[in-house]
Design a protein around this motif. Structure first.
Motif: not given
Length: 183
Positions: A1-6, A8-9, A73-76, A81-84
């Motif tokens: 599942m991809i989580l996103e906002n305007p 970043f993803q 979004a500016e450089d896909p 970074g990472t989050i877990s």
């Protein structure tokens, strides 16, 4: 599942991210040294990152954790970074640990605060967890601000909690509980 906002993803760990993840760690090798365990040179290779990503993917499939990588979004193509969410335990505990780190070039933009918010919402609404624990070194004020802005509360100091960069570091135990969860 991809989580996103305007902005970043958050992309789930997968072996095909190895080159981008390796690039992230190589770019941030010196910056992350005070926050990470000591790393052997092999850690900074695409092959080793591919192995770790496959392990993270298996962890997700087993339901014991979720690791995401930040793509802006500016450089896909860039991993920033990472989050877990790791060590997920269900049953009566319904808890996990939160971990995160950000590229040195993207600090102080609110990215990690937003990413922690997205992952916390996912953990509470989709995974139905009751409690998320984040352990932060007391001197890492930026990291403390990230969790505080997301409503995490201190529950105490864990002395010599993790072996980081060649020494045992104290950590503040920060927790957020899912008040909406009623079993």
């Amino acid at each position: 599942m991809i989580l996103e906002n305007p902005r970043f993803q958050l992309i789930p760990a997968a072996p095909e991210l190895a080159e981008a993840v390796c690039g992230y760690y190589v770019r941030n090798r010196e910056f992350l040294t005070p926050y990470d365990p000591r790393r052997e040179p092999v850690f900074f290779t695409p092959d080793y990152q591919r192995l770790l990503l496959a392990q993270d993917q298996a962890m997700c499939q087993a339901g014991s954790g979720h690791r995401f990588y930040i793509r802006l979004a500016e450089d896909p193509e860039l991993v920033a970074g990472t989050i877990s969410l790791t060590s997920i335990v269900m049953g009566a505990f319904r808890s996990c640990f939160l971990g995160y780190k950000l590229d040195k070039d993207y600090l102080n933009r609110g990215l990690m605060t937003a990413a922690v918010g997205l992952v916390t919402d996912y953990a509470f609404s989709q995974l139905q967890l009751h409690r998320i624990e984040a352990n932060v070194m007391p001197w890492n004020q930026a990291s403390l601000r990230v969790v505080e802005k997301n409503g995490y509360q201190p529950e105490g100091l864990a002395r010599e909690y993790l072996y980081i960069n060649g020494r045992w570091e104290d950590h503040l135990h920060m927790v957020k509980r899912n008040q909406a969860l009623r079993l």
